[in-house]
Design an enzyme around this catalytic site. Structure first.
Site, PDB file in Angstrom:
ATOM      1  N   SER A 195       0.795  -1.233   0.000  1.00 45.07           N
ATOM      2  CA  SER A 195       0.000   0.000   0.000  1.00 45.07           C
ATOM      3  C   SER A 195       0.823   1.278   0.000  1.00 45.07           C
ATOM      4  O   SER A 195       0.294   2.341  -0.333  1.00 45.07           O
ATOM      5  CB  SER A 195      -0.950   0.001   1.199  1.00 45.07           C
ATOM      6  OG  SER A 195      -1.944  -0.991   1.039  1.00 45.07           O
TER       7      SER A 195
ATOM      8  N   ASP B 267     -12.309 -11.299  -9.635  1.00 44.73           N
ATOM      9  CA  ASP B 267     -12.485 -10.350  -8.543  1.00 44.73           C
ATOM     10  C   ASP B 267     -11.145 -10.014  -7.892  1.00 44.73           C
ATOM     11  O   ASP B 267     -10.329 -10.892  -7.613  1.00 44.73           O
ATOM     12  CB  ASP B 267     -13.433 -10.918  -7.480  1.00 44.73           C
ATOM     13  CG  ASP B 267     -14.862 -11.043  -7.982  1.00 44.73           C
ATOM     14  OD1 ASP B 267     -15.254 -10.246  -8.856  1.00 44.73           O
ATOM     15  OD2 ASP B 267     -15.591 -11.952  -7.505  1.00 44.73           O
TER      16      ASP B 267
ATOM     17  N   HIS C  76     -15.537   0.193   1.825  1.00 42.90           N
ATOM     18  CA  HIS C  76     -15.314   1.592   2.175  1.00 42.90           C
ATOM     19  C   HIS C  76     -16.363   2.547   1.626  1.00 42.90           C
ATOM     20  O   HIS C  76     -16.308   3.747   1.906  1.00 42.90           O
ATOM     21  CB  HIS C  76     -13.928   2.033   1.694  1.00 42.90           C
ATOM     22  CG  HIS C  76     -12.803   1.320   2.376  1.00 42.90           C
ATOM     23  ND1 HIS C  76     -11.963   0.447   1.720  1.00 42.90           N
ATOM     24  CD2 HIS C  76     -12.396   1.338   3.667  1.00 42.90           C
ATOM     25  CE1 HIS C  76     -11.077  -0.033   2.571  1.00 42.90           C
ATOM     26  NE2 HIS C  76     -11.319   0.481   3.758  1.00 42.90           N
TER      27      HIS C  76
ATOM     28  N   CYS D 298      -7.793   2.397   0.554  1.00 47.04           N
ATOM     29  CA  CYS D 298      -8.814   1.625  -0.155  1.00 47.04           C
ATOM     30  C   CYS D 298      -8.251   1.061  -1.463  1.00 47.04           C
ATOM     31  O   CYS D 298      -7.975   1.807  -2.400  1.00 47.04           O
ATOM     32  CB  CYS D 298     -10.029   2.496  -0.450  1.00 47.04           C
ATOM     33  SG  CYS D 298     -11.307   1.662  -1.406  1.00 47.04           S
TER      34      CYS D 298
END
Length: 264
Positions: free
Chosen positions: A133, A170, A177, A190
């Site tokens: 992230s 997926d 969120h 997110c």
């Protein structure tokens, strides 16, 4: 070097060995058969080595050490404004005092033969991991700098992103969120938002800005043995896997997963 001297073998001790060592001096003595000194003169004056002050903060280093416990990996704490390293830790580790002990052969043999833990490997500098992230900021900057996105742009996060194709696939977020703009997407980290953003920007621009940030280069830290980070490309994937770059690769790239890897 003389046979009785210790030699820096890794890290700061190796990098600054000559600077810290200083120079030996000696005194010339003439003695009689009973070892009584008859004449003494200074042959060469010794010179002390330079001092070095590290940026490591003991309390922060200890906190990182305690927090890591027996986890295998690395932990680094930086001061962003100056680049100072306040803590640097690689696990599993060993007590360096045992290395310089006189009877250290058995201990060294055990360390060298430990192929699973590799205690001599400095994982902070010599191992690569997906930036995960933290890379989302690169994706965000790439979109803003190229004006592909405005901070107020909103996407909805239902907990997953479905990539449509011959077979739908997926890509999941760690939570649901709802609808976010860029500010909240960064705050909540997110993944779905950055899937949308990365797909919108495309891999070429994202990788371009990752190179601007030097993620495929060495940082230049003054500790020996540092390796480079790695940034993929369409050409690299075709050569390495004999396969094209897919949209799924772009989605993984946008959140710092997939082929991209950097040292901590």
């Amino acid at each position: 070097y003389k046979h009785y001297q210790k030699v820096g073998k890794s890290g700061i001790e190796k990098q600054y060995d000559l600077s810290l060592r200083g120079k030996d001096g000696y005194i010339r003595r003439i003695v009689d058969v009973k070892n009584r000194i008859e004449l003494e003169e200074l042959g060469k004056k010794p010179h002390g080595g330079n001092n070095i002050v590290l940026t490591i903060d003991y309390n922060i280093q200890k906190a990182a050490y305690d927090a890591m416990g027996k986890v295998k990996g690395a932990a680094i704490v930086l001061k962003p404004a100056t680049g100072e390293i306040l803590a640097l830790l690689s696990k599993p580790d060993f007590d360096p005092n045992t290395i310089i002990a006189k009877k250290n052969n058995e201990f060294l043999r055990k360390l060298n033969s430990d192929k699973s833990n590799k205690p001599f490997l400095n994982r902070a500098l010599q191992s690569r991991y997906p930036p995960a992230s933290t890379f989302k900021l690169i994706t965000a900057i790439a979109g803003l700098e190229t004006e592909k996105i405005h901070p107020s742009k909103k996407w909805h996060c239902p907990g997953k992103y479905t990539l449509r194709g011959y077979k739908d696939r997926d890509f999941y977020c760690y939570a649901t969120h709802g609808t976010n703009d860029l500010y909240w997407a960064i705050a909540k980290s997110c993944s779905v938002y950055f899937y949308y953003l990365g797909y919108h920007i495309g891999p070429t621009i994202i990788l371009k800005y990752a190179r601007y940030f030097g993620l495929n280069e060495k940082t230049g830290i003054d500790i020996p043995g540092e390796i480079r980070g790695f940034l993929p490309s369409k050409r690299w994937k075709l050569k390495r896997f004999n396969n094209s770059w897919f949209d799924g690769d772009t989605l993984n790239l946008s959140i710092g997963q997939g082929f991209v890897s950097v040292t901590p």
